[in-house]
Design an enzyme around this catalytic site. Structure first.
Site, PDB file in Angstrom:
ATOM      1  N   ASP A  13       0.868  -1.226   0.085  1.00  0.00           N
ATOM      2  CA  ASP A  13       0.198  -0.009   0.012  1.00  0.00           C
ATOM      3  C   ASP A  13       0.809   1.098  -0.092  1.00  0.00           C
ATOM      4  OD1 ASP A  13      -2.368  -1.687   0.325  1.00  0.00           O
ATOM      5  OD2 ASP A  13      -1.816  -1.648   2.385  1.00  0.00           O
ATOM      6  N   LYS A  16       1.995   2.277  -4.976  1.00  0.00           N
ATOM      7  CA  LYS A  16       2.981   1.709  -6.180  1.00  0.00           C
ATOM      8  C   LYS A  16       1.918   1.799  -7.698  1.00  0.00           C
ATOM      9  CE  LYS A  16       2.988  -2.567  -4.506  1.00  0.00           C
ATOM     10  NZ  LYS A  16       2.502  -2.219  -3.068  1.00  0.00           N
ATOM     11  N   GLY A  40      -4.129  -4.695  -4.208  1.00  0.00           N
ATOM     12  CA  GLY A  40      -5.039  -3.655  -4.623  1.00  0.00           C
ATOM     13  C   GLY A  40      -4.205  -2.453  -5.259  1.00  0.00           C
ATOM     14  N   HIS A  41      -4.082  -2.007  -6.322  1.00  0.00           N
ATOM     15  CA  HIS A  41      -3.670  -0.715  -6.774  1.00  0.00           C
ATOM     16  C   HIS A  41      -4.611   0.312  -6.905  1.00  0.00           C
ATOM     17  CE1 HIS A  41       0.173  -3.073  -8.302  1.00  0.00           C
ATOM     18  NE2 HIS A  41       0.080  -3.066  -7.197  1.00  0.00           N
ATOM     19  N   GLN A 221       2.003  -6.118  -3.067  1.00  0.00           N
ATOM     20  CA  GLN A 221       2.388  -6.149  -1.616  1.00  0.00           C
ATOM     21  C   GLN A 221       3.774  -5.356  -1.496  1.00  0.00           C
ATOM     22  OE1 GLN A 221       1.573  -9.520  -3.032  1.00  0.00           O
ATOM     23  NE2 GLN A 221      -0.646  -9.027  -2.607  1.00  0.00           N
TER      24      GLN A 221
HETATM   25  P1  IMP Z   1      -2.390 -13.137   2.325  1.00  0.00           P
HETATM   26  O1  IMP Z   1      -1.576 -12.369   1.296  1.00  0.00           O
HETATM   27  O2  IMP Z   1      -3.963 -12.647   1.843  1.00  0.00           O
HETATM   28  O3  IMP Z   1      -2.223 -14.439   2.499  1.00  0.00           O
HETATM   29  O4  IMP Z   1      -2.287 -12.057   3.722  1.00  0.00           O
HETATM   30  C1  IMP Z   1      -0.733 -12.229   4.342  1.00  0.00           C
HETATM   31  C2  IMP Z   1      -0.517 -10.861   4.713  1.00  0.00           C
HETATM   32  O5  IMP Z   1      -0.333  -9.894   4.085  1.00  0.00           O
HETATM   33  C3  IMP Z   1      -1.680 -10.342   5.703  1.00  0.00           C
HETATM   34  O6  IMP Z   1      -1.112  -9.429   6.885  1.00  0.00           O
HETATM   35  C4  IMP Z   1      -2.165  -9.323   4.585  1.00  0.00           C
HETATM   36  O7  IMP Z   1      -2.879  -8.352   5.257  1.00  0.00           O
HETATM   37  C5  IMP Z   1      -0.840  -8.821   3.916  1.00  0.00           C
HETATM   38  N1  IMP Z   1      -1.231  -8.478   2.620  1.00  0.00           N
HETATM   39  C6  IMP Z   1      -1.668  -9.271   1.322  1.00  0.00           C
HETATM   40  N2  IMP Z   1      -1.695  -8.284   0.234  1.00  0.00           N
HETATM   41  C7  IMP Z   1      -1.634  -7.069   0.700  1.00  0.00           C
HETATM   42  C8  IMP Z   1      -1.528  -5.877   0.042  1.00  0.00           C
HETATM   43  O8  IMP Z   1      -1.749  -5.907  -1.271  1.00  0.00           O
HETATM   44  N3  IMP Z   1      -1.430  -4.780   0.826  1.00  0.00           N
HETATM   45  C9  IMP Z   1      -1.038  -4.750   1.977  1.00  0.00           C
HETATM   46  N4  IMP Z   1      -0.852  -5.905   2.891  1.00  0.00           N
HETATM   47  C10 IMP Z   1      -1.266  -6.885   2.046  1.00  0.00           C
END
Ligand code: IMP
Length: 426
Positions: A13, A16, A40-41, A221
């Site tokens: 977040d 990007k 999420g972009h 991420q």
């Molecule tokens: P998962 O990717 O859904 O397995 O989540 C694992 C961890 O990564 C959790 O703490 C999520 O909140 C975090 N996470 C996954 N995708 C994002 C993203 O796009 N932005 C911020 N945090 C993310």
């Protein structure tokens, strides 16, 4: 032949989307390399405001080849929903290609994600619940089903039946069963729609490299969520660092010409896990409300705090960053003073590095340096020289702590709200 990789420098977040959108306008090929629709972009451009989860940001330029790369965990249902939304708003998506090697997220991956989080109870990771982790687990255990499998109906059905058999005991204990027919009906209908777009992508990417075209590899991420280099186990299940992007895009590292890291001017994190500068007092609330720090994918409030330069330096090292994009400097406009975490105190010792153990990182107390705020808006600024001295000092201090030049500074939402400094991007 510029090949750029753009990664998040913190916990995701970082903004990007905006940087990727800016660079995508100059790229002939944009490849999304890892992660799934957990990402999420947010993109704000002349066509409006868009939240992309899977589709590469180059989609707004019909001449750009957009690739969902081999390293992505692909939920086809989420993808077609996103494509429908784009079509409804007048964006054409005929330039999208999906690697036949990308692993699929199936409905049972989402069930498993939820069940595993429930089982972890208070020690949960706070996943997005999109089934990303379980899909990558299947990939590594060589049970995964890939986008290319969708193109052969019998083959796909057999793979889903095998998965259902394998999962029956696990799901049975939770009183759940899988319907192979339902999954096949849903996924094969989508396959018919995406048929011409699920292809071998490496050859097209190599041709673009051979022709000296500009290629952008977009990360999802952030580096602190990287399986190897992040705050394990509070991480995502892919590798959102530069090497992971090369791997997930299928582009050999020697082709890479610039590794760009995107950092927010302060820190945020969603989900659980250590975050040394997290603030539960006024500054945390200020950053969350002024910065509208709520998740693009899940709507969850983000944890907020001061910039952590120990984390920043770690990220610069593991990525081998050439340059940094600093976003959201304008959110700090109205603060009298600003703090930067320059080191930690752990067990009475001052340390400069990020401990590998999340338990140790949780016990670290940030050591802050305090700088003066600029207490006036910077959103209108386009040149470095017009930035207030205090804002310049803040940026320069971050640069010296991370030991990487800051070449872009974001001071607003849209693509144009950017100060560009000595950037090599043509
Ligand atoms: P998962 O990717 O859904 O397995 O989540 C694992 C961890 O990564 C959790 O703490 C999520 O909140 C975090 N996470 C996954 N995708 C994002 C993203 O796009 N932005 C911020 N945090 C993310």
């Amino acid at each position: 032949m510029p090949v750029f990789a753009v990664v998040g420098g913190q916990w995701g977040d970082e903004g990007k989307g905006k940087v990727i959108d800016l660079l995508a306008g100059k790229a002939q090929v944009v490849v999304r390399a890892q992660g799934g629709d957990n990402a999420g972009h947010t993109i704000v451009n002349s066509q409006g405001k868009f939240a992309l989860h899977l589709v590469p940001a180059g989609i707004f330029n019909p001449a750009t080849l957009c690739v969902i790369g081999p390293g992505v965990a692909l939920n086809p249902t989420a993808l077609v929903a996103e494509l429908d939304e784009l079509h409804a708003r007048g964006v054409q998506t005929g330039n999208l290609r999906i690697s036949e090697r990308a692993h699929l997220i199936l409905p049972y991956h989402m069930l498993l994600d939820r069940l595993e989080e429930e089982r972890r109870g208070n020690g949960g990771l706070g996943t997005t619940g999109r089934g990303v982790g379980p899909s990558y687990v299947d990939k590594v255990s060589r049970r995964g089903i890939r986008a290319g499998d969708l193109l052969n109906r019998d083959h796909f059905r057999a793979r889903v039946a095998q998965a259902a058999e394998h999962l029956a005991p696990v799901l049975g204990t939770a009183g759940l069963t899988l319907s192979v027919d339902d999954i096949c009906d849903e996924y094969l209908a989508i396959a018919d729609r995406l048929r011409g777009q699920i292809v071998e992508v490496s050859t097209s990417i190599q041709e673009a490299i051979d022709q000296g075209q500009t290629i952008l590899i977009e990360g999802a991420q952030g580096s602190l969520l990287d399986l190897d280099h992040g705050t394990y186990p509070y991480v995502t299940s892919s590798s959102p660092t530069v090497a992971g992007l090369c791997l997930g895009a299928g582009i050999g590292p020697r082709h890479l010409t610039q590794a760009l890291g995107v950092f927010k001017a302060y820190s945020t994190r969603v989900g659980t896990g250590p975050m040394p500068t997290e603030s539960n007092d006024a500054i945390g609330t200020f950053l969350r409300e002024v910065g509208h720090e709520y998740g693009t994918t899940t709507g969850r409030p983000r944890r907020c705090g001061w910039f952590d330069a120990v984390v920043g330096r770690h990220s610069a090292i593991v990525n081998g960053l050439d340059a940094i994009v600093l976003t959201r400097l304008d959110i700090l406009d109205n603060l009298d003073e600003l703090k930067i975490c320059v080191a930690y105190e752990l067990d009475g010792q001052r340390i400069q590095h990020m401990p590998a153990s999340s338990e140790d990182l949780d016990r670290c107390t940030p050591i802050y340096e305090t700088l003066s705020g600029w207490t006036r808006p910077v959103a209108h600024v386009r040149e470095w020289d017009q930035l207030p001295n205090e804002a310049q000092a803040y940026v320069k201090r971050l640069e010296s702590l991370m030991r990487v030049p800051i070449t872009y500074i974001g001071i607003g939402e849209s693509r144009e709200d950017m100060i560009v400094l000595n950037a090599e991007v043509a």
